[in-house]
Design an enzyme around this catalytic site. Sequence first.
Site, PDB file in Angstrom:
ATOM      1  N   LYS A  16       0.795  -1.232   0.000  1.00  0.00           N
ATOM      2  CA  LYS A  16       0.000   0.000   0.000  1.00  0.00           C
ATOM      3  C   LYS A  16       0.825   1.279   0.000  1.00  0.00           C
ATOM      4  CE  LYS A  16      -4.335  -1.473   0.161  1.00  0.00           C
ATOM      5  NZ  LYS A  16      -5.368  -1.051  -0.819  1.00  0.00           N
ATOM      6  N   SER A  58       0.821 -10.180  -0.692  1.00  0.00           N
ATOM      7  CA  SER A  58       0.583  -8.734  -0.724  1.00  0.00           C
ATOM      8  C   SER A  58       0.757  -8.032   0.615  1.00  0.00           C
ATOM      9  CB  SER A  58      -0.817  -8.442  -1.262  1.00  0.00           C
ATOM     10  OG  SER A  58      -1.805  -9.117  -0.496  1.00  0.00           O
TER      11      SER A  58
END
Length: 417
Positions: A68, A318
Amino acid sequence: MSAPPDRSLLRRPGPPPSVTGEDVRAAAELLRGVVTVTPVEDSRALTAIAGVPVLLKCENLQRAGSFKIRGAYVRMARLPDEQRARGVVAASAGNHAQGVALAARLLGIGAVVYMPVDAALPKIAATREYGAEVRLHGASVDEALAAALAESERTGAVLIHPFDHADVVAGQGTLGLEILEQVPDVRTILVPVGGGGLAAGVVAAVRSARSDVRVVGVQAAGAAAYPASLAAGHPVTAHGLATMADGIAVGTPGAVPFGVLHADRTEVRTVTENELSRALLLVAERAKLLVEPSGAAAVAAVLADPGAFEGPVVAILSGGNIDPLVLLRVVRHGLASAGRYLHLRVRVDDTPGSLARLMTRLAASGGNVMHVAHTRTGSGLALHQAEVDVQLETKGPDHCAQVLRDLQADGYGVEPG
């Protein structure tokens, strides 16, 4: 009077902005020296399961624990000075919150982050430690996002959306550029999907350079808005989201990422909760890597359908921001899914020595007793009966089946726990 809020994220008539490979390469220049080029590791365990080379892109080792930071930094680095001065606002259950907080600190921008009231305490603490002001609001990310939007409209702070902005998508796509450099012969990239920002960015990065690479998105079956949306040709809201993978539990696809994925005809698959927990356990045991449930979604897709992907396959891990309490529950769930954890309710005679005889029988079967609860009264029990709730560590599915057969052969009444 406050300055007008940034409304670039609000949906407008007409198609959403597209994201190109050139956009992603420009984002990579902005991120040079800011993000870590995370490693790619071979996975012998997954290679054996899939029958083709499988590698893990370890974005769980990124700064702030997930991908992110890439999109958040690119979005905020491109704000003009007058918008930076008004600060930024965001909403997240954890990973985007930490990415925004870290990017804001690096860029010298004030940040307010709204998080659901039940957000994991370690994620709240990390977001505050990066320097953001955390406000707990609502029972879901959607409610927190509504509060963040209201804050943006009231104060003029710029809303940094977790996925629905071209700059954010371009920033996330830099991960795809790294994969192309690190695994030049890659043929399939598996990407966890929530709102779609990461998958869209990877598609944008890959398509401009390699038309032969297949990008496959992976969603939790309990929070899967993309399959129906892609079939309908427009974003469709999924209701009643229920998954351990809170990082990809998004009810409505973002307009910008949806436009990229729909135009590319990207396939999005779904995985079950059992597959997610098994994947997290496999990555921890065999790759020695800690990931959150959403971060294990790509690996879960390999476990769910091992022969479906041409190799070499790169599965993106992720994120690695997981609450230790959630980790404990997920590991237990993963052990059960892998047949290494057996929970039983066993009826025994309510006589002296019955419990000891059951424990002796279980020990003889090779099961390791982890927990026992002995109930002597209950609406379903006869006067002469007791019920023993037993949790066993076993050696796998075959061993579980053998323990059940042994107990039944000895006359015990056995039900799954």
